[in-house]
Design an enzyme around this catalytic site. Structure first.
Site, short mmCIF file in Angstrom:
data_model
loop_
_atom_site.label_atom_id
_atom_site.label_comp_id
_atom_site.label_asym_id
_atom_site.label_seq_id
_atom_site.Cartn_x
_atom_site.Cartn_y
_atom_site.Cartn_z
N THR A 12 34.42 58.64 68.09
CA THR A 12 34.81 58.25 66.74
C THR A 12 34.00 59.07 65.76
O THR A 12 32.86 59.44 66.03
CB THR A 12 34.67 56.73 66.48
OG1 THR A 12 35.39 56.41 65.28
CG2 THR A 12 33.24 56.28 66.36
N CYS A 49 29.78 52.35 58.42
CA CYS A 49 30.38 51.74 59.62
C CYS A 49 29.42 51.89 60.80
O CYS A 49 28.57 52.76 60.83
CB CYS A 49 31.70 52.41 59.96
SG CYS A 49 32.97 52.28 58.70
N HIS A 61 34.91 50.75 66.15
CA HIS A 61 34.45 51.36 64.89
C HIS A 61 34.47 50.24 63.84
O HIS A 61 35.49 49.97 63.24
CB HIS A 61 35.38 52.51 64.51
CG HIS A 61 34.93 53.30 63.33
ND1 HIS A 61 34.83 54.67 63.37
CD2 HIS A 61 34.56 52.94 62.08
CE1 HIS A 61 34.42 55.11 62.17
NE2 HIS A 61 34.26 54.07 61.37
#
Length: 165
Positions: free
Chosen positions: A26, A32, A49
């Protein structure tokens, strides 16, 4: 024989699982947090995520469970178990949770990165999954890639280079 591996990409507020020889990646981890949960002996890993700490903050009727720490991690573990992982073998590695913007107000609402990290740690602790490595905080974005065969988490941090955990 050469093993052909695919890279499974996980988007923002998304999750997926992968089995070796494939790897999972990711990008765009600012505030995040990328949460990798894996069973080393099964060569099986999942990646969520996580964008926000708590699903109770949602306003709309439709809840994206992958978006929130409190729902994403439980769901990721559930999917891993359905695919052969064993709860007692699960471990985690996490990265992200940067404070991407500087605010003068000091408002807790603006501390999204640190709050995401706290929420992820709490969920993993509640599920008795130990965090064996982490690269969190700071103020730079990250891209992560996990290999369930080697259990190495490769982290590329903006302006800081590459490292493996």
């Amino acid at each position: 024989m050469i093993e052909c591996k695919d890279t499974i990409k996980v988007g923002i507020a998304d999750m997926n699982i992968v089995k070796a020889p494939n790897v999972i990646r990711t990008s765009g981890l600012g505030s995040c947090v990328g949460v990798v949960v894996y069973d080393q002996s099964r060569e099986l890993a999942g990646l969520a995520h996580v964008m926000l700490p708590d699903s109770s903050l949602t306003r709309s009727g439709s809840l994206n469970i992958a978006k929130y720490a409190d729902t994403a991690i439980k769901e990721l573990v559930s999917i891993l178990m359905k695919n052969g992982a064993r709860s007692y073998s699960l471990k985690a590695k996490i990265a992200g949770g940067a404070q991407m913007f500087q605010f003068t107000s000091g408002s807790d609402m603006m501390r999204i990165g640190p709050r995401n990290v706290e929420a992820v740690r709490k969920e993993l602790a509640d599920l008795h999954i130990s965090i064996v490595a982490e690269d969190v905080g700071g103020n730079s974005g990250r891209t992560i890639e996990f290999n369930p065969k080697t259990c190495l988490l490769n982290i590329r941090t903006v302006n800081k280079g590459i490292k493996d955990l």
